[in-house]
Design an enzyme around this catalytic site. Structure first.
Site, mmCIF file in Angstrom:
data_model
loop_
_atom_site.group_PDB
_atom_site.id
_atom_site.type_symbol
_atom_site.label_atom_id
_atom_site.label_comp_id
_atom_site.label_asym_id
_atom_site.label_seq_id
_atom_site.Cartn_x
_atom_site.Cartn_y
_atom_site.Cartn_z
ATOM 1 N N SER A 64 0.812 -1.213 0.000
ATOM 2 C CA SER A 64 0.000 0.000 0.000
ATOM 3 C C SER A 64 0.850 1.270 0.000
ATOM 4 C CB SER A 64 -0.961 -0.023 1.198
ATOM 5 O OG SER A 64 -1.893 1.018 1.140
ATOM 6 N N ASP A 276 -3.146 6.472 -2.873
ATOM 7 C CA ASP A 276 -1.942 5.877 -2.294
ATOM 8 C C ASP A 276 -1.412 4.813 -3.245
ATOM 9 O OD1 ASP A 276 -3.899 3.958 -1.895
ATOM 10 O OD2 ASP A 276 -3.148 3.332 0.061
ATOM 11 N N ASP A 278 -1.480 1.582 -3.652
ATOM 12 C CA ASP A 278 -2.308 0.515 -4.226
ATOM 13 C C ASP A 278 -3.730 0.981 -4.525
ATOM 14 O OD1 ASP A 278 -3.076 0.729 -1.556
ATOM 15 O OD2 ASP A 278 -3.429 -1.421 -1.319
ATOM 16 N N ASP A 280 -6.232 2.393 -2.736
ATOM 17 C CA ASP A 280 -7.415 2.168 -1.903
ATOM 18 C C ASP A 280 -7.699 3.357 -0.979
ATOM 19 O OD1 ASP A 280 -5.449 1.864 0.024
ATOM 20 O OD2 ASP A 280 -6.055 -0.157 0.641
ATOM 21 N N GLU A 370 -12.148 6.382 6.953
ATOM 22 C CA GLU A 370 -11.133 6.833 7.891
ATOM 23 C C GLU A 370 -10.667 8.214 7.427
ATOM 24 O OE1 GLU A 370 -8.684 3.279 9.685
ATOM 25 O OE2 GLU A 370 -8.666 3.123 7.499
ATOM 26 N N ALA A 371 -10.106 8.979 8.346
ATOM 27 C CA ALA A 371 -9.633 10.311 7.985
ATOM 28 C C ALA A 371 -8.570 10.255 6.888
ATOM 29 C CB ALA A 371 -9.080 11.027 9.217
ATOM 30 N N ASN A 372 -7.860 9.123 6.797
ATOM 31 C CA ASN A 372 -6.809 8.985 5.784
ATOM 32 C C ASN A 372 -7.343 8.801 4.370
ATOM 33 O OD1 ASN A 372 -7.579 6.228 5.552
ATOM 34 N ND2 ASN A 372 -6.028 5.571 7.016
#
Length: 459
Positions: A64, A276, A278, A280, A370-372
């Site tokens: 990732s 990112d 990969d 996702d 998620e915040a990411n």
């Protein structure tokens, strides 16, 4: 199960003495040179899991957002979800076993999980663009074949695409066609159906700049952009032709550093996003007229999506159980806006996308991010069937809203968080609502925040 043959083959993928790794939410991740035995053994485990569930199981070779020299592997369960927790424990035990104990650990898994060894097994495999991924994929295949499992190697895929393939294969084709073309066509058709509703007097030819983290996302976006090119112009940066994977670019870099990636030119007001390695995760951002950088992370993405879904449901006149799932990393302003302004219930889970995914499954419509920037929306089968029936039966304003929602359902990759799918959903919603990126950002003001990684020495 020919354990003698397994042991002989395992010796060719010998485990470094004393190396202990744990299977976590993201599977196994470490420097690629330590992973050969892990890959072989996860091939073995995938066969046992396939036999036990009587389903196709996926194995994804990726690390990732980790640096290029790392790699990793994770297994994908029958409905495209993360590996069941009890099997995570098996993965850790098998990966940590010394060479002489592999036979015993495999036998214990078979006994504990009541695996019928006479069942056939089928495993699908994919990898990202890391230099080490192709060789490590062959180690997975070695593990699959020595236990008599059948396999299909998809080669280069994003992680969400492999989740999609597994879900398709185990749903009898109901969810979609388990090919790259099937994935591209399903998402693109839904996106085109949505953008065709946009008034011609508005911004007809929309564009977005995409930082692909020098990863697999660039390759896969190029493969599918001709399907939707009339409605959206996608300008790719950090596409892997030069630069290292995830180095000073990508969603994790942008989120943690709160600044634009290297390799992308930004003009005032332009919509930009980063995947990112990969593909996702996704985050959006822009620069204002004064040159200030503005980050739009997973919290604001979840807010845009859930608000739009609620508006459509109100227009259709359907009352369904809609919920948003966050973690403690979520910005408090997003939680307050959803609960107090949009009147959408918000639930908090432990970190790790598997926890959000499971909680979201409790709702008729569950949106989790998620915040990411890792997230998606899940729709119960009952809601999906009803909305698509209403889309066909109604001709008035309710019918139009139902058709919009039906296309949104098809546009989401419900098997996993998917940067490509999420990007198309976001672009469609912004177009339908006539929102600029600045207007989206102004929905609420984030509380000040900063994300840091702190390296600590092992004791």
């Amino acid at each position: 199960m020919d354990l003698e043959a397994v042991c002989k083959r395992s010796a060719l993928h010998a485990k470094p003495q004393g190396l202990i790794l744990q299977y976590g939410t993201a599977g196994f991740r470490t420097n690629a040179q330590h992973l050969d035995h892990i890959m072989f053994r996860m091939g073995l485990l995938a066969v046992l899991r396939s036999k036990q569930t009587r389903s196709t199981i996926g194995v994804m070779v990726t690390a990732s957002h980790n640096p290029e020299e790392d790699n990793g592997v994770k297994l994908v369960d029958p409905l495209g979800e993360m590996l069941a927790p009890s099997w995570e424990e098996h993965a850790t035990c098998l990966a940590s076993a010394e060479e002489q104990d592999v036979r015993q650990v495999l036998a214990a898994i078979v006994e504990k999980e009541a695996v019928d060894l006479t069942q056939t097994a089928f495993v699908v495999i994919a990898r990202d663009t890391r230099p080490s991924s192709e060789k490590l994929s062959q180690s997975v295949i070695d593990g699959v074949t020595v236990l008599g499992g059948q396999f299909h190697d998809y080669g280069l895929l994003t992680t969400p695409q492999l989740h999609y393939m597994v879900y398709c294969r185990n749903s009898g084709g109901r969810y979609g066609q388990a090919t790259v073309e099937g994935y591209c066509q399903k998402l693109s058709k839904a996106f085109v159906d949505l953008t065709n509703q946009v008034s011609c007097s508005g911004d007809v030819k929309r564009s977005v700049k995409v930082d692909c983290a020098n990863g697999i996302g660039a390759l896969k976006l190029r493969e599918m952009e001709h399907y939707f090119s009339r409605g959206l112009s996608v300008l790719l940066f950090n596409d892997g032709t030069q630069g290292r994977l995830n180095h000073l670019c990508g969603a994790d870099f942008v989120k943690s550093q709160q600044k634009p990636p290297q390799g992308i030119e930004m003009k005032s007001g332009e919509r930009c996003c980063s995947f990112d390695g990969d593909a996702d995760r996704i985050v959006y951002y822009y620069c204002d007229a004064d040159g200030h950088f503005h980050l739009i992370d997973g919290d604001k993405i979840a807010t845009l999506i859930s608000s739009f879904l609620k508006e459509l449901l109100l227009e259709i006149g359907e009352s369904v159980n809609l919920g948003v799932v966050q973690t403690a990393y979520a910005n408090g302003s997003s939680t307050r806006y959803l609960e107090e302004v949009m009147k959408v219930p918000v639930y908090c889970t432990k970190t790790g996308v598997k926890h959000l995914h499971h909680k979201a499954q409790e709702f008729d419509i569950g949106v989790y991010f998620e915040a990411n920037g890792h997230g998606t929306a899940l729709f119960s089968e009952a809601v999906e069937v009803k909305i698509k029936r209403l889309a066909q039966e109604l001709d008035d304003g309710k019918g139009k809203a139902a058709r919009t929602l039906a296309s949104i359902i098809d546009l989401f990759n419900q098997a996993a968080g998917d940067a490509i799918s999420d990007m198309l959903v976001i672009e469609a919603i912004l177009a339908l609502k006539g929102l600029t990126v600045q207007q989206w950002d102004a929905i609420y003001v984030d509380l000040p925040n900063r994300q840091l990684k702190v390296k600590v020495k092992r004791v």
